[in-house]
Design an enzyme around this catalytic site. Structure first.
Site, mmCIF file in Angstrom:
data_model
loop_
_atom_site.group_PDB
_atom_site.id
_atom_site.type_symbol
_atom_site.label_atom_id
_atom_site.label_comp_id
_atom_site.label_asym_id
_atom_site.label_seq_id
_atom_site.Cartn_x
_atom_site.Cartn_y
_atom_site.Cartn_z
ATOM 1 N N GLU A 34 48.563 -2.149 48.578
ATOM 2 C CA GLU A 34 48.553 -3.722 49.073
ATOM 3 C C GLU A 34 49.207 -4.387 47.680
ATOM 4 O O GLU A 34 49.034 -4.150 46.604
ATOM 5 C CB GLU A 34 47.285 -4.305 49.325
ATOM 6 C CG GLU A 34 47.588 -5.849 49.720
ATOM 7 C CD GLU A 34 46.265 -6.354 50.372
ATOM 8 O OE1 GLU A 34 46.053 -7.265 50.978
ATOM 9 O OE2 GLU A 34 45.267 -5.540 50.385
ATOM 10 N N ASP A 72 58.779 -7.466 38.023
ATOM 11 C CA ASP A 72 57.577 -7.155 38.121
ATOM 12 C C ASP A 72 57.119 -5.822 37.666
ATOM 13 O O ASP A 72 56.542 -5.077 38.369
ATOM 14 C CB ASP A 72 56.975 -7.288 39.444
ATOM 15 C CG ASP A 72 55.576 -7.495 39.760
ATOM 16 O OD1 ASP A 72 54.941 -7.810 39.002
ATOM 17 O OD2 ASP A 72 55.101 -7.384 40.812
ATOM 18 N N VAL A 99 51.021 -5.221 52.812
ATOM 19 C CA VAL A 99 50.352 -4.053 52.938
ATOM 20 C C VAL A 99 51.196 -2.693 53.097
ATOM 21 O O VAL A 99 52.211 -2.855 53.974
ATOM 22 C CB VAL A 99 49.146 -4.171 54.069
ATOM 23 C CG1 VAL A 99 48.358 -2.710 54.041
ATOM 24 C CG2 VAL A 99 48.381 -5.309 53.902
ATOM 25 N N VAL A 100 51.103 -1.619 52.301
ATOM 26 C CA VAL A 100 51.849 -0.482 52.563
ATOM 27 C C VAL A 100 50.951 0.666 53.297
ATOM 28 O O VAL A 100 49.861 0.686 52.921
ATOM 29 C CB VAL A 100 52.164 -0.143 51.158
ATOM 30 C CG1 VAL A 100 52.855 1.045 51.256
ATOM 31 C CG2 VAL A 100 52.944 -0.966 50.395
#
EC number: 2.7.11.1
Length: 510
Positions: free
Chosen positions: A233, A350, A238-239
């Site tokens: 997540e 990121d 969400v993955v």
């Protein structure tokens, strides 16, 4: 030229080439030779005697050029190996050196116990025959090449409500085989690592091709997005792990409904950028959905978890120092491609341990491009003015103050990540003592006190030379410098890492 004339010309060329090859085979078969071999440490060295033009040299059974063979001899002699008188090295003009070990001559035998003197002739006959057959195919079957070329550009027709697929040009499959790392086998001069300019700095497409799926197929693949299929997540959503009808496993990132409208920009950014890049150290985009109340991004599935999982020991094993160095270099290669070799500069924004995925062979792939931005397009433009996004602990302090985004912001995050990989600690650990809560500051103080061994994660399971460790931490602190002017670019970081790797290899062989 007519078709009959063209066919006749091809036939004549083929016949002439065949005649030349047969003459070469005859000449080779008429010569007499035998194989001399020796084993030193991990290398089995052989060559055909007496030395003459065209003699065959091998290291560990692999044919090599005379220059590389001689370099291997020089390396082993310098490290104390003694070769018998029958193992001549006059062709290398190497002076004999005293050593510590005596090497027995070993006879090279094939599976049928054939005599050594016939082995070289058999090899050349095989090479000549293969070359003759390949030339015949190339000259006589041009239609085969045309047919394959035509088939390679086929695109499946789209179904209604289907997943968008990236272009077949950008996502063309490849049978690329990733070279093994020099740390996964005993190092030797016959396996010299490639230079940074040739190793993973250019696009390397994945074997996986574009997908064309319906929402019904996606629901089936994920068990209607069941919790048991959830594998992660992030800020975007969400993955889920998805298993397609053909058995292919993919990762499907589903946008959170509560932030659906606010995340439109992140979704579009990730799709646009991922569709334009292809590198073995970057996660590959396979398709996406943007329809109704569903936004999905489908990527290759990297099943060995995140780097943070492995640093925590959550995958059952701990990373040793060799593996950590490999991962650092892989991440560096991925970022170097984004910053310097992509069609347009891309800034990830990121970089963190939970966004680094590991394959079964411990190759690292940079993932999650939701915050990524294209870099300046004008040569006079030095930065992008944009809202600050990223993860606390990895964020460039200069970017947070000025809102000026550059590729050096990724360099800062990479420096923090490097400290994390070496120490095993997260960038911020609130439960520790006050002077240890900010990991990079704690590490910098220890480094300046000369207590570098106290910084290394005890789970690394190897005592590394202090000079190597100091170079690694020094590079991390350069990357995490307060201002962008003090930081190197990722390409320069890669060169330093390769120098560190070379030093590590030399010391591991001593």
């Amino acid at each position: 030229m007519g078709g009959d004339d063209l066919s006749f010309t091809r036939l004549v060329i083929t016949a002439l080439f065949g005649l030349l090859m047969l003459l070469q085979i005859k000449e080779t078969s008429a010569s007499t030779s035998f194989v001399s071999s020796s084993v030193c440490k991990s290398d089995h060295l052989t060559y055909t005697k007496p030395y003459q033009q065209g003699s065959l040299f091998t290291i560990n059974g692999n044919p090599v050029e005379k220059l590389r063979f001689c370099e291997a001899l020089r390396f082993h002699k310098a490290n104390g190996c003694i070769f018998e008188d029958s193992f001549s090295d006059d062709f290398c003009t190497i002076h004999s050196l005293l050593g510590r070990r005596f090497l027995e001559e070993k006879t090279v035998k094939d599976s049928k116990n054939s005599k050594p003197k016939t082995e070289y002739s058999h090899v050349k006959v095989s090479i000549a025959g293969s070359g003759f057959l390949l030339l015949c195919c190339a000259l006589c079957c041009p239609c085969f090449h045309k047919e394959r070329k035509a088939n390679s550009h086929e695109v499946l027709p789209k179904e209604s409500n289907s997943v968008h697929q990236v272009s077949s040009f950008e996502m063309s499959p490849s049978s690329e085989k990733i070279p093994q790392s020099p740390f996964r086998a005993p190092p030797s001069p016959s396996r010299v690592p490639q230079s940074p300019s040739r190793y993973a700095m250019s696009p390397r497409p994945s074997r996986l091709g574009p997908l064309n799926l319906t929402m019904s197929q996606i629901n089936t693949a994920t068990g209607n997005f069941a919790d048991s299929h959830q594998i992660g997540e992030g800020g975007f959503g969400v993955v889920f792990k998805g298993v397609l009808d053909d058995g292919q496993v993919v990762a499907i990132k589903r946008a959170k409904k509560e932030h659906f409208e606010n995340l439109r920009t992140e979704f579009k950014s990730e799709v646009d950028l991922l569709s334009k890049i292809g590198h073995r150290n970057l996660v590959k985009l396979l398709g996406y959905v943007d329809k109704g109340d569903e936004r999905l991004i489908i990527t290759e599935y990297v099943r060995n978890g995140t780097l943070r999982d492995h640093l925590d020991g959550a995958r059952g094993t701990k990373l040793n120092f060799n593996q950590r160095l490999e991962i650092v270099i892989d991440v560096c290669h991925g970022l170097t491609y984004l910053h310097s070799y992509a069609e347009r500069q891309i800034i990830h924004r990121d970089i963190k341990s939970s966004n680094i995925l590991l394959t079964d062979s411990m190759r690292a792939k940079v993932a999650d491009f939701g915050f990524a931005r294209g870099g300046p397009t004008d040569s006079n433009q030095t930065h992008i003015l944009t809202q600050v996004k990223g993860t606390v602990g990895y964020l460039d302090p200069e970017y947070m103050k000025t809102y000026h985004l550059t590729a050096k912001s990724d360099v800062y995050s990479f420096g923090i990540l490097l400290v994390e990989i070496l120490t095993g600690r997260r960038p911020v650990e609130a439960k520790r003592l006050p002077d240890e809560r900010i990991t990079v500051r704690w590490a910098f103080d220890k480094y300046n006190e000369g207590r570098v061994f106290e910084l290394v994660d005890p789970n690394a399971r190897e005592r590394v030379d202090e000079k190597i460790l100091r170079k690694m931490f020094s590079l991390a602190f350069q990357c995490a410098a307060p201002t962008k002017k003090e930081r190197p670019d990722m390409e320069a970081v890669g060169k330093q890492l390769w120098a560190i790797r070379s030093s590590y290899l030399r010391r591991s062989m001593e």
